[in-house]
Write a protein that holds these residues in place. Structure first.
Motif, PDB file in Angstrom:
ATOM      1  N   LEU A  49       0.804  -1.220   0.000  1.00 62.22           N
ATOM      2  CA  LEU A  49       0.000   0.000   0.000  1.00 62.22           C
ATOM      3  C   LEU A  49       0.845   1.281   0.000  1.00 62.22           C
ATOM      4  O   LEU A  49       0.550   2.199  -0.762  1.00 62.22           O
ATOM      5  CB  LEU A  49      -0.968  -0.010   1.185  1.00 62.22           C
ATOM      6  N   PRO A  50       1.905   1.407   0.796  1.00 64.11           N
ATOM      7  CA  PRO A  50       2.725   2.632   0.716  1.00 64.11           C
ATOM      8  C   PRO A  50       3.358   2.829  -0.659  1.00 64.11           C
ATOM      9  O   PRO A  50       3.450   3.964  -1.142  1.00 64.11           O
ATOM     10  CB  PRO A  50       3.797   2.421   1.785  1.00 64.11           C
ATOM     11  N   LEU A  51       3.772   1.768  -1.299  1.00 65.92           N
ATOM     12  CA  LEU A  51       4.356   1.883  -2.638  1.00 65.92           C
ATOM     13  C   LEU A  51       3.322   2.391  -3.631  1.00 65.92           C
ATOM     14  O   LEU A  51       3.598   3.296  -4.433  1.00 65.92           O
ATOM     15  CB  LEU A  51       4.915   0.532  -3.090  1.00 65.92           C
ATOM     16  N   PHE A  52       2.116   1.837  -3.586  1.00 62.21           N
ATOM     17  CA  PHE A  52       1.066   2.296  -4.487  1.00 62.21           C
ATOM     18  C   PHE A  52       0.676   3.743  -4.198  1.00 62.21           C
ATOM     19  O   PHE A  52       0.432   4.519  -5.123  1.00 62.21           O
ATOM     20  CB  PHE A  52      -0.163   1.389  -4.396  1.00 62.21           C
ATOM     21  N   ALA A  53       0.623   4.126  -2.938  1.00 58.75           N
ATOM     22  CA  ALA A  53       0.290   5.507  -2.581  1.00 58.75           C
ATOM     23  C   ALA A  53       1.361   6.463  -3.093  1.00 58.75           C
ATOM     24  O   ALA A  53       1.046   7.538  -3.626  1.00 58.75           O
ATOM     25  CB  ALA A  53       0.132   5.639  -1.075  1.00 58.75           C
ATOM     26  N   LEU A  61       0.394  12.361  -9.528  1.00 59.44           N
ATOM     27  CA  LEU A  61      -0.403  13.586  -9.448  1.00 59.44           C
ATOM     28  C   LEU A  61       0.494  14.825  -9.397  1.00 59.44           C
ATOM     29  O   LEU A  61       0.211  15.831 -10.057  1.00 59.44           O
ATOM     30  CB  LEU A  61      -1.312  13.545  -8.223  1.00 59.44           C
ATOM     31  N   GLU A  62       1.559  14.772  -8.619  1.00 58.07           N
ATOM     32  CA  GLU A  62       2.492  15.902  -8.555  1.00 58.07           C
ATOM     33  C   GLU A  62       3.162  16.152  -9.909  1.00 58.07           C
ATOM     34  O   GLU A  62       3.336  17.293 -10.325  1.00 58.07           O
ATOM     35  CB  GLU A  62       3.569  15.649  -7.494  1.00 58.07           C
ATOM     36  N   LEU A  63       3.543  15.091 -10.578  1.00 57.68           N
ATOM     37  CA  LEU A  63       4.153  15.228 -11.899  1.00 57.68           C
ATOM     38  C   LEU A  63       3.169  15.860 -12.875  1.00 57.68           C
ATOM     39  O   LEU A  63       3.537  16.732 -13.672  1.00 57.68           O
ATOM     40  CB  LEU A  63       4.618  13.865 -12.407  1.00 57.68           C
ATOM     41  N   GLY A  64       1.919  15.456 -12.813  1.00 56.76           N
ATOM     42  CA  GLY A  64       0.900  16.049 -13.675  1.00 56.76           C
ATOM     43  C   GLY A  64       0.711  17.535 -13.408  1.00 56.76           C
ATOM     44  O   GLY A  64       0.574  18.328 -14.348  1.00 56.76           O
ATOM     45  N   ARG A  65       0.706  17.926 -12.140  1.00 60.31           N
ATOM     46  CA  ARG A  65       0.606  19.351 -11.810  1.00 60.31           C
ATOM     47  C   ARG A  65       1.806  20.128 -12.344  1.00 60.31           C
ATOM     48  O   ARG A  65       1.662  21.240 -12.847  1.00 60.31           O
ATOM     49  CB  ARG A  65       0.512  19.539 -10.291  1.00 60.31           C
ATOM     50  N   ALA A  66       2.996  19.549 -12.223  1.00 51.33           N
ATOM     51  CA  ALA A  66       4.206  20.235 -12.700  1.00 51.33           C
ATOM     52  C   ALA A  66       4.177  20.398 -14.216  1.00 51.33           C
ATOM     53  O   ALA A  66       4.530  21.463 -14.736  1.00 51.33           O
ATOM     54  CB  ALA A  66       5.447  19.469 -12.265  1.00 51.33           C
ATOM     55  N   PHE A 100       5.561  15.622   2.010  1.00 54.41           N
ATOM     56  CA  PHE A 100       6.619  14.637   2.219  1.00 54.41           C
ATOM     57  C   PHE A 100       7.245  14.174   0.910  1.00 54.41           C
ATOM     58  O   PHE A 100       8.322  13.595   0.909  1.00 54.41           O
ATOM     59  CB  PHE A 100       6.120  13.441   3.037  1.00 54.41           C
ATOM     60  N   LEU A 101       6.598  14.434  -0.226  1.00 54.80           N
ATOM     61  CA  LEU A 101       7.190  14.054  -1.510  1.00 54.80           C
ATOM     62  C   LEU A 101       8.308  15.008  -1.910  1.00 54.80           C
ATOM     63  O   LEU A 101       9.312  14.600  -2.473  1.00 54.80           O
ATOM     64  CB  LEU A 101       6.130  14.021  -2.609  1.00 54.80           C
TER      65      LEU A 101
END
Length: 133
Positions: free
Chosen positions: A20-24, A31-36, A113-114
């Motif tokens: 689950l942490p890996l998938f999250a 999502l962050e890459l898409g925003r950038a 945290f990313l």
């Protein structure tokens, strides 16, 4: 109950908790890459349109050029990004002279945290004045 089934109880829950942490991380990183990418494209488009406006319409109307960039960035992302604009020229801003529009914007991470520091994106366009005085 057979011994084998008794030993494997809860195995799928443990596997899910490990993955689950890996998938999250993959989901939120995407999502962050898409925003950038959206901000970079909007910044690039806004700078191009601002440079085009300055070279075709009015080489001295810098406030409208800044508004064009801010509007393009404001429509592209959720939230807000501070845009810094610099307009440079080679002197007179007469027919045939070059105008360079530079802009940069900071993209703060939606998930801290990313990336603890905001990502700075830059765009630059140079065009030559086409309007006669």
């Amino acid at each position: 109950m057979p011994r084998r089934l008794r030993d494997e109880r809860g195995l799928s829950s443990v596997e899910m908790m490990l993955l689950l942490p890996l998938f999250a991380l993959l989901l939120f990183g995407g999502l962050e890459l898409g925003r950038a990418v959206a901000l970079k494209m909007a910044l690039d488009d806004g700078v191009w349109y601002a440079a085009r406006y300055l070279t075709v319409q009015d080489p001295w109307d810098e406030t409208h050029a800044v508004e064009v960039i801010e509007m393009a960035v404001g429509r592209a992302i959720l939230g807000s990004a501070e845009v810094r604009v610099e307009i440079g020229d080679d002197g007179a801003r007469s027919f045939g002279s070059a105008i360079t529009v530079r802009a940069e914007a900071d993209l703060p991470a939606a998930i801290p945290f990313l990336s603890p520091h905001p990502l700075t994106l830059r765009a630059t366009h140079t065009q030559w004045v086409e309007v006669y005085p």
